[in-house]
Structure formats: C-alpha cells, structure tokens
Design a protein around this motif. Structure first.
Motif, short mmCIF file in Angstrom:
data_model
loop_
_atom_site.label_atom_id
_atom_site.label_comp_id
_atom_site.label_asym_id
_atom_site.label_seq_id
_atom_site.Cartn_x
_atom_site.Cartn_y
_atom_site.Cartn_z
N MET A 1 0.64 -1.14 -0.11
CA MET A 1 0.55 -0.29 -0.04
C MET A 1 0.56 1.30 0.37
O MET A 1 2.04 1.77 0.70
N ARG A 2 0.09 1.75 -0.85
CA ARG A 2 1.14 3.72 -0.88
C ARG A 2 0.18 4.57 0.15
O ARG A 2 -0.66 4.58 0.03
N TYR A 3 1.17 5.10 0.81
CA TYR A 3 0.74 6.21 2.01
C TYR A 3 1.27 7.38 1.50
O TYR A 3 2.48 7.66 0.67
N PHE A 4 1.33 8.39 2.59
CA PHE A 4 1.38 10.43 1.93
C PHE A 4 2.98 10.31 1.77
O PHE A 4 4.03 11.33 1.63
N GLU A 5 3.69 8.96 2.82
CA GLU A 5 5.38 8.82 3.19
C GLU A 5 5.53 8.72 2.43
O GLU A 5 7.00 8.50 1.44
N ASP A 6 5.16 7.86 1.42
CA ASP A 6 5.68 7.55 -0.63
C ASP A 6 5.55 8.32 -0.99
O ASP A 6 6.37 8.25 -2.66
N ILE A 7 4.59 9.10 -1.19
CA ILE A 7 4.75 10.09 -2.55
C ILE A 7 5.93 11.01 -2.73
O ILE A 7 6.82 11.79 -0.86
N GLU A 8 6.45 11.38 -3.76
CA GLU A 8 7.63 11.95 -3.91
C GLU A 8 7.36 12.98 -4.59
O GLU A 8 6.86 12.75 -6.08
N VAL A 9 7.49 14.03 -4.30
CA VAL A 9 7.24 14.97 -5.40
C VAL A 9 8.44 15.30 -6.07
O VAL A 9 9.75 14.38 -6.56
N GLY A 10 7.70 15.51 -8.25
CA GLY A 10 8.50 15.36 -9.27
C GLY A 10 8.91 13.77 -9.90
O GLY A 10 9.22 13.98 -11.17
N ALA A 11 7.80 12.99 -8.75
CA ALA A 11 8.07 11.65 -9.36
C ALA A 11 6.56 11.73 -10.04
O ALA A 11 5.58 12.25 -10.77
N LYS A 12 6.77 11.05 -11.28
CA LYS A 12 5.95 10.99 -13.22
C LYS A 12 5.21 9.04 -13.14
O LYS A 12 6.19 8.63 -13.13
N SER A 13 3.81 9.90 -13.50
CA SER A 13 4.01 8.72 -14.27
C SER A 13 2.93 7.95 -15.23
O SER A 13 2.80 9.82 -15.67
N SER A 14 2.83 6.76 -15.88
CA SER A 14 2.05 7.11 -17.15
C SER A 14 1.04 6.19 -17.20
O SER A 14 1.80 4.69 -16.48
N PHE A 15 -0.40 6.30 -17.87
CA PHE A 15 -0.78 5.05 -17.48
C PHE A 15 -2.39 5.40 -18.05
O PHE A 15 -2.34 6.36 -18.75
N GLY A 16 -2.58 4.39 -18.28
CA GLY A 16 -3.92 4.40 -19.36
C GLY A 16 -4.20 3.88 -20.83
O GLY A 16 -3.34 3.67 -21.14
N HIS A 17 -5.21 4.21 -21.11
CA HIS A 17 -5.93 3.19 -22.54
C HIS A 17 -7.10 3.26 -22.82
O HIS A 17 -8.01 2.31 -22.06
N TYR A 18 -7.85 4.30 -23.56
CA TYR A 18 -9.24 4.56 -23.59
C TYR A 18 -9.22 4.92 -24.52
O TYR A 18 -8.92 5.82 -25.20
N GLU A 19 -10.43 3.57 -25.93
CA GLU A 19 -10.67 4.12 -26.59
C GLU A 19 -11.89 4.56 -26.91
O GLU A 19 -13.13 4.37 -26.02
N VAL A 20 -11.66 5.37 -27.49
CA VAL A 20 -13.18 6.77 -27.77
C VAL A 20 -13.82 5.76 -28.68
O VAL A 20 -13.47 6.15 -29.72
N THR A 21 -15.17 5.79 -28.40
CA THR A 21 -16.40 5.31 -29.48
C THR A 21 -17.08 6.06 -29.81
O THR A 21 -17.70 7.53 -28.89
#
Length: 149
Positions: A1-21
C-alpha cells in the motif's frame, strides 16, 4: 500500500488506455451535454471541430475511469479529492481516438488538522494516440498517512 510518506514530489507516471467510440460520444452528449456538434456529424461539420467531437466533460469522465483503474493497480491509500484546478480542454477528442494519461507530482503537504492524512497535487496531461495533449488539469489528492501501529 502506498501512503502519504511514499509520495515523492517530481515523481512521474504514465497510465491508461481508453478507446473513444462514436456510440459513447453520442450517448454521453445526449444525456449530459446535448450540443449539436456532440450529437450530429452534419452539425459538427459546420463548426471549427469539423466532425463529431466528445464533450469536454466526457473527456473528464473517460480520464477519471483511467485514474481509478490506475489507483486500483497502484494500491494507493487514497481518500478522495477536494477538487481540481486549472482544467483546460486544449484539443478536440474524436471517436477513434485512444487516450492515455501522464502525471507528475508537483507538491505535497501533511494536513494541519488531520494527522492521519495529507494531500498532494499532480499536474495531469491527457494525450491522444498521436501524443497530442487534449486536456490538462491539476489534481488534488487526499491520502492516508502510514499507520503507526
């Protein structure tokens, strides 16, 4: 589990895939944003959109779907959100587009009144299949602090 203490300023992430119909664009607009350029090819052709486009609010809803799916896989101790800032719809979203998200944590702070939680802000970009940014906003997330016992 990720908590407040685990959040890092500057951390980046990419996610998702949504096909628009097309069907979903029309169904959402019919119920929530029934403007002609969201409902009809002919009406949309007469506008700067040029063709049927998704409502900006629909783009927000599709993004939220990707965010929730990502939260489920990242196992974050999320506590909801008090809102977003600086929402911008930069480019139209069309049927056939495939959306994804990129986010960067820009700050975090512990709660002054609730020691069991903190908040963090992230800059969110939603991109289409051509890596064109179609929407941006700053999200505010509430997250539990790590339990002490």
């Amino acid at each position: 589990m990720r908590y407040f203490e685990d959040i890092e300023v500057g951390a980046k992430s990419s996610f998702g895939h949504y096909e628009v119909t097309r069907e979903e664009v029309i169904a959402f607009a019919s119920k929530y944003d029934p403007q002609p350029f969201h409902l009809s090819d002919e009406a949309a052709a007469a506008t700067h959109f040029g063709r049927l486009s998704a409502s900006g609010w629909h783009t927000c809803a599709m993004t939220m779907s990707m965010v929730v799916a990502n939260l489920e896989t990242s196992r974050q101790a999320g506590l909801g959100s008090p809102g977003i800032d600086e929402l911008r719809w930069l480019k139209p979203v069309y049927p056939g587009d495939v959306l994804r998200c990129e986010t960067e944590v820009i700050d975090k702070r512990p709660s002054q009144s609730r020691p069991e939680m903190g908040s963090f802000r992230s800059r969110m970009k939603v991109l289409n299949q051509d890596d064109v940014v179609v929407m941006t906003f700053t999200s505010i997330g509430l997250i539990a602090t790590r339990p002490t016992s």
